[in-house]
Design an enzyme around this catalytic site. Structure first.
Site, mmCIF file in Angstrom:
data_model
loop_
_atom_site.group_PDB
_atom_site.id
_atom_site.type_symbol
_atom_site.label_atom_id
_atom_site.label_comp_id
_atom_site.label_asym_id
_atom_site.label_seq_id
_atom_site.Cartn_x
_atom_site.Cartn_y
_atom_site.Cartn_z
ATOM 1 N N LYS A 48 0.869 -1.186 0.000
ATOM 2 C CA LYS A 48 0.000 0.000 0.000
ATOM 3 C C LYS A 48 0.901 1.229 0.000
ATOM 4 C CE LYS A 48 -1.653 2.950 3.006
ATOM 5 N NZ LYS A 48 -1.728 4.159 2.191
ATOM 6 N N GLU A 63 9.768 1.454 10.900
ATOM 7 C CA GLU A 63 10.818 2.442 10.613
ATOM 8 C C GLU A 63 10.175 3.803 10.775
ATOM 9 O OE1 GLU A 63 14.019 3.242 10.631
ATOM 10 O OE2 GLU A 63 13.949 1.185 9.898
ATOM 11 N N CYS A 104 13.343 11.096 6.975
ATOM 12 C CA CYS A 104 13.430 10.628 8.371
ATOM 13 C C CYS A 104 14.811 10.945 8.906
ATOM 14 C CB CYS A 104 13.255 9.124 8.478
ATOM 15 S SG CYS A 104 11.882 8.502 7.591
ATOM 16 N N GLU A 128 9.559 15.950 15.682
ATOM 17 C CA GLU A 128 9.854 15.859 14.253
ATOM 18 C C GLU A 128 8.933 16.797 13.468
ATOM 19 O OE1 GLU A 128 9.011 12.114 12.145
ATOM 20 O OE2 GLU A 128 10.977 12.347 11.216
HETATM 21 C C1 UN1 Z 1 13.975 8.242 4.791
HETATM 22 O O1 UN1 Z 1 14.108 9.442 4.977
HETATM 23 O O2 UN1 Z 1 12.997 7.630 5.254
HETATM 24 O O3 UN1 Z 1 19.689 7.999 4.123
HETATM 25 C C2 UN1 Z 1 14.905 7.457 3.960
HETATM 26 C C3 UN1 Z 1 18.966 8.708 3.421
HETATM 27 C C4 UN1 Z 1 18.255 8.075 2.247
HETATM 28 C C5 UN1 Z 1 17.036 7.362 2.709
HETATM 29 C C6 UN1 Z 1 16.146 8.193 3.595
HETATM 30 N N1 UN1 Z 1 19.134 7.157 1.576
HETATM 31 O O4 UN1 Z 1 18.820 9.892 3.653
#
Ligand code: UN1
Length: 512
Positions: A191, A266, A300, A401
């Protein structure tokens, strides 16, 4: 704009008609059972509908799970090296289509072309890595404690797996999940985020064109409560992998636990970058700008806190802010643009509300802070790169965040103080330190409470063959990328072969 119903997404060549993408179930493009759809609009220019997708519900999920279950019966018996060859072929196909897929991605989520090319490249990298794993899938072979007995452990697929993926890396993150899952012999229902399904379609199309059989990967589009929830609750689904917010992670984790699913979460980050007095300041400034404003801060892993030692604090700010003010914001399809829009109106509102919160808390705003909505910006969700200085580590702007182009600069006394500030946080995904002192660098590797630490590089830019994930509210102990993903998508089976032709009793038959 004319609307046409395509059997699947038009992946190559332009079309002036709006694409209508159906769900992909059992190798067929099918409409949602309810017949409802939703639009995927360009955040840089919301007048453009990038594509129309199916608004699915439990009935669509059930059909996809049934298809995946049937496909699993055959797919698990295909030798892993053969499964992996299909993934390798998909990498080659993605290379050919890279530019088209990057353009689709910029249109659906806004990040600049250089970065969307990087996102497709990350899926290509993941495909090559996981293709190699098809010839490994190593397990231990160990000496038995009994004579004439053989002991080993083999990896087996789990079965039907569900994936719930975010909009910020709309091809890379689905690839981190789908590719190891299928190489290990599982079948999948994905999804994708409702802001970015097209990039998932493009990835799955490449895998299908590379020979992955029907039912092995199914796509069901729609909203979290209508698709994600029934997928997480479904008893036939044996594993769930989510990349999303910590709030959603709590719910998904609790739901998955009800039917004892493998569950990989995650989640959020509030990633610190430490700059010590002895750092190469120019390098640290350049790294901080990329970490904070790359992908419009929507990673993230984004650098959202820069903790700077007092000796270089003022100088760092002066140059950092001067450079942040010059960042060119705009439509990511323009090659000269450095930062695209927020992904949607809600994200922009969140960004703006955090800017207000920070001001109320007493953080000093020295750059940006405003929505851009005039002239070329009037149809998009644009925000200026925003910098707060003299931020107290306890402020909400330094703790929560934001997921936007908003960075907090925090002064610190020394290395110990910097580590304390860096760790005093709910999350623990990525972290970074700039120093020329090798002793301090290694102490930071040991002491920073995070799943990833960079030395003399910003907090973003993980590679697919190392573990990706974090500690505390960032996850539940699993890792994506590298061998961690293989561990997640397999069940161990211990195998004992007794060739002594007699009953031998472990732990009991011992020489006196
Ligand atoms: C994310 O922000 O969920 O390390 C992934 C990084 C990228 C992946 C980010 N290769 O910033």
């Amino acid at each position: 704009m004319a609307t046409d119903t395509l059997t699947g997404p038009a992946i190559l060549g332009g079309t002036t008609k709006t694409r209508v993408c159906k769900n992909f179930i059992d190798g067929e493009w099918v409409e949602s059972v309810s017949g409802n759809t939703f639009e995927d609009r360009n955040p840089a220019d919301t007048r453009e509908v990038v594509a129309i997708f199916q608004r699915s519900n439990k009935a669509d999920v059930d059909a996809a799970v049934d298809a995946a279950k049937r496909a699993f019966a055959k797919w698990r018996l295909v030798p892993a090296p053969r499964r992996a060859e299909m993934v390798f072929r998909a990498a080659e196909i993605l290379i050919e289509r890279k530019e088209d897929h990057a353009r689709d991605m910029t249109r659906e989520m806004g990040k600049v072309l250089k970065e969307t090319r990087g996102d497709v490249q990350e899926a290509i990298d993941a495909a090559y890595y996981n293709a190699g794993e098809g010839r490994r899938l190593f397990g231990p072979t160990v000496p038995s404690e009994l004579p004439n007995k053989f002991a080993m452990a083999v990896r087996q697929p789990i079965g039907v797996c569900g994936m719930i993926t975010p909009w910020n890396f709309p091809m890379a993150i689905p690839s981190w999940k789908l590719l190891p899952a299928i190489v290990c012999g599982n079948t999948c229902i994905i999804k994708p985020a409702q802001d970015t399904p097209l990039s998932t379609f493009n990835l799955v199309q490449a895998l299908t064109d590379a020979g992955v059989p029907k039912g092995v990967i199914n796509i069901v589009t729609g909203f979290g409560s209508e698709v994600g929830t029934p997928l997480t609750e479904h008893p036939t689904v044996r594993a769930i992998s989510l990349t999303g917010s910590s709030a959603v992670g709590k719910i998904v984790g609790a739901t998955a636990a009800q039917s004892f699913k493998h569950c990989s979460l995650e989640l959020g980050g509030k990633n610190p970058m430490i700059v010590l007095d002895d750092a190469n300041l120019e390098l640290a400034i350049e790294g901080g700008l990329w970490g904070a404003f790359g992908t419009t801060g929507q990673r993230c892993t984004a650098t959202s806190r820069i903790i700077v030692q007092k000796g270089v604090y003022r100088e760092f700010i002066e140059h950092f802010v001067a450079r942040a003010k010059k960042i060119k914001v705009g439509n990511g399809l323009d090659e000269t643009v450095e930062m695209g829009p927020a992904v949607n109106e809600n994200q922009l509102k969140t960004d703006l509300s955090y800017i207000e919160i920070a001001k109320t808390e007493g953080a000093k705003m020295v750059c940006g802070g405003n929505r851009l909505d005039k002239g070329e910006y009037q149809h998009g969700w644009f925000l200026e790169p925003t910098v707060f200085i003299d931020v107290d580590p306890k402020m909400r702007i330094a703790q929560e965040e934001v997921f936007g182009p908003v960075v907090s600069i925090i002064p610190c006394d020394d290395m110990a103080n910097a580590i304390e500030i860096a760790n005093n946080i709910e999350y623990g995904l990525s972290s970074a330190i700039y120093t020329k002192d090798v002793n301090k660098a290694f102490a930071a590797v040991r002491d920073l409470d995070a799943g990833i630490t960079y030395i003399n590089a910003p907090t973003i830019g993980a590679e697919v063959h190392l573990p990706f994930g974090g500690v505390k509210a960032t996850g539940n102990g699993h890792r994506e990328g590298g061998i961690g993903a293989i561990d997640f998508y397999t069940e161990w089976k211990a195998v004992y072969v007794d060739y002594s032709d007699k009953l031998q009793k472990a732990q009991i038959d011992r020489p006196e």
